[in-house]
Structures are given as C-alpha cells and as structure tokens.
Design an enzyme around this catalytic site. Sequence first.
Site, PDB file in Angstrom:
ATOM      1  CB  SER A 247      15.738  22.180  40.704  1.00 45.84           C
ATOM      2  OG  SER A 247      16.477  22.119  41.898  1.00 45.84           O
TER       3      SER A 247
ATOM      4  CE  LYS B  50      17.134  25.375  42.602  1.00 48.62           C
ATOM      5  NZ  LYS B  50      18.114  24.179  42.619  1.00 48.62           N
TER       6      LYS B  50
ATOM      7  CE1 TYR C 286      16.742  26.784  46.359  1.00 44.13           C
ATOM      8  CE2 TYR C 286      17.227  25.485  47.992  1.00 44.13           C
ATOM      9  CZ  TYR C 286      17.073  25.442  46.728  1.00 44.13           C
ATOM     10  OH  TYR C 286      17.778  24.457  46.058  1.00 44.13           O
TER      11      TYR C 286
ATOM     12  CE1 TYR D 213      21.007  22.127  38.463  1.00 48.31           C
ATOM     13  CE2 TYR D 213      19.643  20.043  38.332  1.00 48.31           C
ATOM     14  CZ  TYR D 213      19.606  21.369  38.633  1.00 48.31           C
ATOM     15  OH  TYR D 213      18.490  21.856  39.273  1.00 48.31           O
TER      16      TYR D 213
ATOM     17  CB  VAL E  17      16.249  16.127  43.265  1.00 44.07           C
ATOM     18  CG1 VAL E  17      17.734  16.419  42.772  1.00 44.07           C
ATOM     19  CG2 VAL E  17      15.734  16.911  44.642  1.00 44.07           C
TER      20      VAL E  17
END
Length: 314
Positions: free
Chosen positions: A74, A77, A199, A250, A268
């Site tokens: 991530s 992102k 993705y 998060y 992760v």
Amino acid sequence: MIQPPAPVWPADSFQPVLDRIAIEIAVRAERGAPADYIPALACADPHRFGMAVAELDGTVYGVGDWQTPFSAQSLTKTFTLALVLAQEGEALWRYVGREPSGNPFNSLVQLEYEDGIPRNPFINAGALVVTDHLHSLTGDAIGTLLEFLRAESGNPDLGFNPSVAASETANGDRNAALAHFMASYGNVANPVPVLLDQYFRQCSVEATCAELALATGFLARHGIRADASSLLTRSQAKQVNAIMLTCGTYDAAGDFAYRVGLPGKSGVGGGIIAVVPGRCTLCVWSPGLDARGNSVAGVAALDPFTTLTGLSVF
Ligand code: DON
C-alpha cells in the site's frame, strides 16, 4: 521579545540517529507477524529491519536492511494518488473522499452506506478508484507508476514481482468484492478484471528503503520531482501529506500521529514511508505487523526518530 527556538537537528548527518535506533530495535522482543492473507508475504522474516532517510538533494543515509527490496504494497497508494491528482486535480474528489475511515483497510461496511464512494484514497476501496482513474488517464497504470518510481529512485530496474501479484490474484476475493460493489454504483470505469490486474501488480512492486525514501522526496520538496520538474503544486503536496497524516495508517492514524507526528503511509509488506516537509523523507521496513496492518518495528523506529531529532510537523 520571545526568541524562536533553536533549529532542530542541527547535525549534518542522520547516520548517528539511525545507528542508535537500529541498536534499540535489535533488542526489542516484540515484532508482530507478517501478513498471512497473501501467502507470498507470509514467509517474510520479522527480524529483518531497515531504515533510510533521504535529504531533499537525494543524499541517503541508511541502516540495517535498507538496501534490500521488499513488497511495497500500500505504499504505492501514495504515488498513484499523486499521479492522478497531478492530472485530474479536484475532480478526483467526486469519486473518493478524504476523511479517515476508522475502519480496517479492506473493510466493505462503509461503502454501502456511502453509495459506493470510498472514504479516502488509502483504504483499498479508495486505492482501487485511484488506480482506475490512473488507468483511464494513461492507458497503463502500472507502467506509469513504474516509470515514476524508476525516475525518482534512480533504479531503472525497479519492478513488480509477478509471483506476488499472482498470489494476490488467487487470494483477492475481498478486493474483487470491493471493486464489483463500486462498479455497481458506477464508480469504476474499467472492466473489474482489468482494474484488479493493475491493482495487484501495483501492490507487488518491490523496492528498497533507500529507493522508496527517494521516491517520496517530491512530498518533502512541496511537489518538485528529483529532476526539478513539478509533479504537484505546493498546495497539492500539502493535501497529499495531510491525507497521509489522517488516513495513511488506517484505523491507527491517530496513534501514529501521536507517536510519530509525521505524514506516513504503511503497507502490509511491513514498509512505512514518512515525510518531514521541507527537510527529508524516511522509509522503514520490518515485516512483522500489528493487528491494524502496520509494521511494529517500523512504528517503533519512527517514534524515536522524531523524538531524537525534533523533526515533526507539530
Ligand atoms: O490489497 C491488499 O489487501 C494488499 N495488496 C495491500 C494492502 C495494504 O498494504 C494495506 N496496508 N496496510
């Protein structure tokens, strides 16, 4: 008259503080566990630890496994968001929000209440929307991302790991559910299998702490890339940093802001990137995660970095 405080971290090298943090991390027992919902990540050794700091001019300091490639997941992102904002500007916010979700990164629950508009670009649903836009804008989301990361990091061989991408595809029911659900609201433009393929390749990008700290540099340089061209306006760079601070870790974003006090983004694979605007960028990697998906040793290393140097946005 009140005098301004002395400048923080006047030393001309970050190496001593990195060396000291590595010693502290080496004696820590608590490491967390590698992500196991993507089998290709489950075998990572939680005792690996690397940390790099990149200055605005590209000077990099590192310690431990700072030159070992790992799965960026991530962290990517952040870069896809910047690449889309650069082209699309404010129009992006019709399709994805910019509020913390307070929910796990792969949660489905808010999407139905909020009519298929994800809370922010860093939860999986929001990142899928951003990648969908990048693919529509460029015709090649993963190619555009790799081109950017190669240029900023200086590594022309930086790429994604096809076996990690295949593992994510084989275990990607949750992301497929998110993408199909948003498509049912008209919030996905490309065919869902095409979007998922892009993705999963994006998540499988592999890079070192040094490379990822360098690639994040534009956010510390207020939008300016390594070659001095502009990717984002100063205001857009502020916006991305703000979303990192409020949403980048998060449902642990509040605790991360409390402990570290920097815009940060976790993955992760055990990586975390962080930004000291106007000064430097950091990337730390250790594969053991806490319950919310953030690297245990990674947060434990960034926490003393800001305490020892006084470099924080607060
Ligand atoms: O899509 C997924 O679930 C993973 N490929 C990436 C998730 C991730 O890194 C979230 N980070 N904490």
